[in-house]
Design a protein around this motif. Structure first.
Motif, PDB file in Angstrom:
ATOM      1  N   ARG A  18      -6.300  -6.879  -0.091  1.00 56.54           N
ATOM      2  CA  ARG A  18      -5.421  -5.710   0.049  1.00 56.54           C
ATOM      3  C   ARG A  18      -5.027  -5.143  -1.311  1.00 56.54           C
ATOM      4  O   ARG A  18      -4.865  -3.922  -1.456  1.00 56.54           O
ATOM      5  CB  ARG A  18      -4.163  -6.086   0.843  1.00 56.54           C
ATOM      6  N   LEU A  19      -4.873  -6.005  -2.310  1.00 58.69           N
ATOM      7  CA  LEU A  19      -4.573  -5.518  -3.661  1.00 58.69           C
ATOM      8  C   LEU A  19      -5.698  -4.621  -4.171  1.00 58.69           C
ATOM      9  O   LEU A  19      -5.446  -3.571  -4.775  1.00 58.69           O
ATOM     10  CB  LEU A  19      -4.376  -6.703  -4.618  1.00 58.69           C
ATOM     11  N   GLY A  20      -6.943  -5.040  -3.932  1.00 58.57           N
ATOM     12  CA  GLY A  20      -8.083  -4.221  -4.357  1.00 58.57           C
ATOM     13  C   GLY A  20      -8.099  -2.864  -3.670  1.00 58.57           C
ATOM     14  O   GLY A  20      -8.376  -1.839  -4.310  1.00 58.57           O
ATOM     15  N   GLN A  21      -7.781  -2.842  -2.380  1.00 52.93           N
ATOM     16  CA  GLN A  21      -7.758  -1.563  -1.662  1.00 52.93           C
ATOM     17  C   GLN A  21      -6.627  -0.662  -2.160  1.00 52.93           C
ATOM     18  O   GLN A  21      -6.797   0.560  -2.265  1.00 52.93           O
ATOM     19  CB  GLN A  21      -7.607  -1.824  -0.164  1.00 52.93           C
ATOM     20  N   LEU A  22      -5.468  -1.255  -2.474  1.00 53.57           N
ATOM     21  CA  LEU A  22      -4.353  -0.451  -3.001  1.00 53.57           C
ATOM     22  C   LEU A  22      -4.689   0.118  -4.369  1.00 53.57           C
ATOM     23  O   LEU A  22      -4.340   1.266  -4.683  1.00 53.57           O
ATOM     24  CB  LEU A  22      -3.090  -1.304  -3.075  1.00 53.57           C
ATOM     25  N   ARG A  23      -5.364  -0.645  -5.211  1.00 54.63           N
ATOM     26  CA  ARG A  23      -5.768  -0.135  -6.528  1.00 54.63           C
ATOM     27  C   ARG A  23      -6.733   1.040  -6.374  1.00 54.63           C
ATOM     28  O   ARG A  23      -6.639   2.036  -7.109  1.00 54.63           O
ATOM     29  CB  ARG A  23      -6.419  -1.251  -7.345  1.00 54.63           C
ATOM     30  N   ALA A  24      -7.645   0.920  -5.422  1.00 50.71           N
ATOM     31  CA  ALA A  24      -8.603   2.015  -5.201  1.00 50.71           C
ATOM     32  C   ALA A  24      -7.881   3.282  -4.745  1.00 50.71           C
ATOM     33  O   ALA A  24      -8.210   4.394  -5.187  1.00 50.71           O
ATOM     34  CB  ALA A  24      -9.648   1.580  -4.166  1.00 50.71           C
ATOM     35  N   GLU A  79       4.504   8.432 -12.582  1.00 46.73           N
ATOM     36  CA  GLU A  79       5.425   7.319 -12.743  1.00 46.73           C
ATOM     37  C   GLU A  79       5.336   6.348 -11.575  1.00 46.73           C
ATOM     38  O   GLU A  79       5.335   5.121 -11.761  1.00 46.73           O
ATOM     39  CB  GLU A  79       6.854   7.852 -12.872  1.00 46.73           C
ATOM     40  N   GLU A  80       5.232   6.886 -10.365  1.00 46.07           N
ATOM     41  CA  GLU A  80       5.117   6.025  -9.183  1.00 46.07           C
ATOM     42  C   GLU A  80       3.823   5.212  -9.223  1.00 46.07           C
ATOM     43  O   GLU A  80       3.815   4.020  -8.893  1.00 46.07           O
ATOM     44  CB  GLU A  80       5.166   6.863  -7.903  1.00 46.07           C
ATOM     45  N   ILE A  81       2.724   5.852  -9.632  1.00 45.94           N
ATOM     46  CA  ILE A  81       1.447   5.147  -9.691  1.00 45.94           C
ATOM     47  C   ILE A  81       1.481   4.057 -10.755  1.00 45.94           C
ATOM     48  O   ILE A  81       0.946   2.958 -10.564  1.00 45.94           O
ATOM     49  CB  ILE A  81       0.307   6.149  -9.958  1.00 45.94           C
ATOM     50  N   THR A  82       2.159   4.343 -11.889  1.00 47.48           N
ATOM     51  CA  THR A  82       2.276   3.338 -12.947  1.00 47.48           C
ATOM     52  C   THR A  82       3.067   2.127 -12.460  1.00 47.48           C
ATOM     53  O   THR A  82       2.679   0.967 -12.676  1.00 47.48           O
ATOM     54  CB  THR A  82       2.955   3.949 -14.178  1.00 47.48           C
ATOM     55  N   ARG A  83       4.212   2.385 -11.792  1.00 47.28           N
ATOM     56  CA  ARG A  83       5.013   1.277 -11.283  1.00 47.28           C
ATOM     57  C   ARG A  83       4.262   0.509 -10.203  1.00 47.28           C
ATOM     58  O   ARG A  83       4.336  -0.722 -10.126  1.00 47.28           O
ATOM     59  CB  ARG A  83       6.348   1.789 -10.745  1.00 47.28           C
ATOM     60  N   LEU A  84       3.561   1.234  -9.339  1.00 49.38           N
ATOM     61  CA  LEU A  84       2.796   0.577  -8.286  1.00 49.38           C
ATOM     62  C   LEU A  84       1.737  -0.344  -8.890  1.00 49.38           C
ATOM     63  O   LEU A  84       1.557  -1.488  -8.450  1.00 49.38           O
ATOM     64  CB  LEU A  84       2.157   1.631  -7.381  1.00 49.38           C
ATOM     65  N   ASP A 123      -2.137   5.408   4.078  1.00 47.62           N
ATOM     66  CA  ASP A 123      -3.037   4.253   3.972  1.00 47.62           C
ATOM     67  C   ASP A 123      -2.404   3.134   3.161  1.00 47.62           C
ATOM     68  O   ASP A 123      -2.559   1.943   3.485  1.00 47.62           O
ATOM     69  CB  ASP A 123      -4.364   4.685   3.335  1.00 47.62           C
ATOM     70  N   MET A 124      -1.699   3.511   2.101  1.00 49.96           N
ATOM     71  CA  MET A 124      -1.008   2.499   1.291  1.00 49.96           C
ATOM     72  C   MET A 124       0.034   1.757   2.107  1.00 49.96           C
ATOM     73  O   MET A 124       0.138   0.518   2.052  1.00 49.96           O
ATOM     74  CB  MET A 124      -0.345   3.164   0.080  1.00 49.96           C
ATOM     75  N   LYS A 125       0.824   2.487   2.876  1.00 48.79           N
ATOM     76  CA  LYS A 125       1.892   1.855   3.648  1.00 48.79           C
ATOM     77  C   LYS A 125       1.328   0.939   4.732  1.00 48.79           C
ATOM     78  O   LYS A 125       1.938  -0.098   5.045  1.00 48.79           O
ATOM     79  CB  LYS A 125       2.814   2.917   4.242  1.00 48.79           C
ATOM     80  N   VAL A 126       0.184   1.286   5.284  1.00 50.82           N
ATOM     81  CA  VAL A 126      -0.454   0.413   6.272  1.00 50.82           C
ATOM     82  C   VAL A 126      -0.867  -0.907   5.619  1.00 50.82           C
ATOM     83  O   VAL A 126      -0.616  -2.002   6.149  1.00 50.82           O
ATOM     84  CB  VAL A 126      -1.676   1.108   6.907  1.00 50.82           C
ATOM     85  N   LEU A 127      -1.493  -0.806   4.444  1.00 51.21           N
ATOM     86  CA  LEU A 127      -1.919  -2.018   3.734  1.00 51.21           C
ATOM     87  C   LEU A 127      -0.718  -2.862   3.307  1.00 51.21           C
ATOM     88  O   LEU A 127      -0.738  -4.099   3.417  1.00 51.21           O
ATOM     89  CB  LEU A 127      -2.739  -1.631   2.505  1.00 51.21           C
ATOM     90  N   ILE A 128       0.341  -2.211   2.842  1.00 47.41           N
ATOM     91  CA  ILE A 128       1.528  -2.938   2.395  1.00 47.41           C
ATOM     92  C   ILE A 128       2.201  -3.645   3.559  1.00 47.41           C
ATOM     93  O   ILE A 128       2.682  -4.777   3.424  1.00 47.41           O
ATOM     94  CB  ILE A 128       2.500  -1.969   1.698  1.00 47.41           C
TER      95      ILE A 128
END
Length: 303
Positions: free
Chosen positions: A167-173, A232-237, A287-292
């Motif tokens: 899931r980490l890999g999918q969130l990074r993508a 900023e959100e992407i950097t923190r994520l 999609d991010m929220k589903v993975l999280i």
């Protein structure tokens, strides 16, 4: 150090009869099982026969020394080797049961009478007093079952860690997809404002200073760019993803820290969605929220 799940099961048995020989008439065996599920803290419960009740403090100390979180239940039972047979109940035990039943029904007239199966079970339990000393055998057996439980929790933890890494890999993508979209949206909006400025100048017929109209258009374009900027959100994520990956590689007692980081991931994904100015960014946020959420469900099981 491995990642441990809080879910696991193990059992162990010890027989009193000699191997290959005829079991003594009063030979007994000890069966012990231990299971655990997820919990915020370490919650222990014991179901022990009277012969092992005095060992509960030692068993509790043994478990707390090796487990830190989870709802853990330890069950033990002592049975005769010939548990499949039905011994003849002693008359004195049957008489005692009948006396007790009459006393209970005197206070509780609606109480259900004892069945034949109930009577046989109670008589067998009363007569099945083992001569075996379990004070050394039971802790050894419990330690064996506890080690097997920890091994089972480690295997389950390995599976959970692999799922989280995926899931980490999918969130990074998804984060990489979101990054380039913002400059494109800003440029599209800038061109739209310039077009509006030109239209406004044509309609104004010289009544509005070109510099003032252009400044207004640039101000609106700048405000729009600030409003939709998700860098900023992407950097923190990305920072949270790096920390989660570091914890998974470290292992040990990481469940509570992972739970906190999952909450932070969800917050950044929500902010990304609220700043969305395009359908593609909205899709990425969903999609991010589903993975999280999938990660949150599994993190609840990590010690």
């Amino acid at each position: 150090m491995p990642v441990y799940s809080m879910t696991g099961y193990a059992s162990a048995q010890h027989g009193a009869s000699a191997e290959g020989g005829e079991a003594p008439a009063r030979a007994h065996r000890l069966g012990l099982e231990i299971r655990s599920v997820n919990s915020r803290f370490l919650d222990l419960s014991f179901r022990l026969p009277d012969e092992l009740r005095a060992l509960e403090p030692a068993l509790r100390a043994m478990i707390t020394a090796k487990l830190k979180r989870g709802k853990v239940e330890l069950r033990a039972a002592i049975e005769g080797e010939d548990a499949g047979s039905l011994p003849d109940p002693a008359p004195r035990l049957l008489q005692r049961l009948n006396t007790l039943q009459d006393a209970v029904k005197a206070w509780l007239p609606q109480a259900t009478p004892l069945s034949v199966a109930d009577a046989l079970r109670l008589c067998a339990s009363a007569s099945a007093q083992s001569d075996q000393d379990w004070s050394e055998i039971a802790p050894t057996l419990a330690e064996q079952a506890l080690d097997e439980l920890i091994a089972a929790r480690a295997r389950e933890g390995k599976r959970l860690a692999a799922m989280l890494q995926d899931r980490l890999g999918q969130l990074r993508a998804l984060a990489q997809q979101a990054g380039p979209l913002v400059p494109q949206l800003v440029e599209q909006q800038r061109l739209r404002f310039v077009e509006r400025w030109k239209e406004a100048m044509a309609l104004a017929d010289g009544s509005v200073a070109p510099e003032a109209a252009q400044d207004r258009a640039l101000t609106e374009a700048t405000a729009f760019a600030i409003r939709i900027d998700v860098a900023e959100e992407i950097t923190r994520l990305s920072s949270h993803l790096d920390e989660i990956e570091r914890l998974l590689q470290k292992g040990g007692e990481i469940g509570k820290r992972l739970d906190f980081l999952i909450q932070e991931l969800h917050r950044e994904a929500n902010t990304l969605g609220s700043k969305s100015a395009a359908l593609e960014l909205t899709r990425i946020s969903v999609d991010m929220k589903v993975l999280i959420e999938q990660m949150r469900e599994q993190v609840q099981n990590i010690e």
